[in-house]
Write an enzyme that holds these catalytic residues in place. Sequence first.
Site, PDB file in Angstrom:
ATOM      1  N   TYR A 164       0.819  -1.218   0.000  1.00  0.00           N
ATOM      2  CA  TYR A 164       0.000   0.000   0.000  1.00  0.00           C
ATOM      3  C   TYR A 164       0.857   1.273   0.000  1.00  0.00           C
ATOM      4  CZ  TYR A 164      -3.893   3.117   1.093  1.00  0.00           C
ATOM      5  OH  TYR A 164      -4.817   4.127   1.058  1.00  0.00           O
ATOM      6  N   LYS A 168       1.330   4.171  -2.942  1.00  0.00           N
ATOM      7  CA  LYS A 168       1.006   5.563  -2.655  1.00  0.00           C
ATOM      8  C   LYS A 168       2.221   6.479  -2.856  1.00  0.00           C
ATOM      9  CE  LYS A 168      -3.348   5.060  -1.852  1.00  0.00           C
ATOM     10  NZ  LYS A 168      -4.343   5.613  -2.808  1.00  0.00           N
TER      11      LYS A 168
END
Length: 247
Positions: A164, A168
């Site tokens: 994740y 990002k």
Amino acid sequence: MERWQDRVAVVTGASSGIGAAVAKDLVRAGLVVVGLARRVERIEALREQLPEELQSRLHAIKCDVGEEASVAAAFDWIEAQLGGIDILVNNAGLLYSGQLLTMEVEQLQHVMQVNLMGVIYCTQRAFRSMQQREVGGHVVLINSLTGHHIINPPGDELQCLNMYPITKHGISALLEVMRQELNGFKTQIKVTSISPGVTNTEILPGGYNALPMLQPEDISAGILYAIGTPPHVQVHQLTIKPIGEPF
């Protein structure tokens, strides 16, 4: 928001969380909104929460942003039925809780495909629509605090964010690449990254629930602020944290 009246906004991941909140707020602000999600029935239920006179302004389309063909079919429908895209909110995101060193590679690849390539698929189509119609549109990237630094997990929990924050960080790089490319193409299209801290959404891993957190509506308010700025103002990066966040 006056200049956006009756314009078309596309929101990915509109079935829950931040996507659902911003879809409703954009409809209330006078836009026609197309919500994209795999769980399209949730967007249809969301429509029922709107005042009856506004329900026809929210369209629900089944779409998996991680699949290029699915994105192409959705944007083909939008262009054919609504004329084009003026605002794109890239909100769809995926998180499998676990450790990168031991997880199945297929899960890690899926996160990369949805969180990064899905943004690129959708943004390419939105840009094409804006450029062809000479529209000074707006692309919003839903980033994360983890797109700027890797946060330590709360308490004694193992680090479980795996791909994740990697994806990002990719969104943070994509923001500047896009800004430079849009300048190079001599467009008036804006791009904005919105980086929330811990937010009460379905993908929040266990253990984070005890932390101070934002609500999806808080992030939607930040998105509408960025979209509502005058044509010569570009909000490049907006970070939103809850009071008391320890990171």
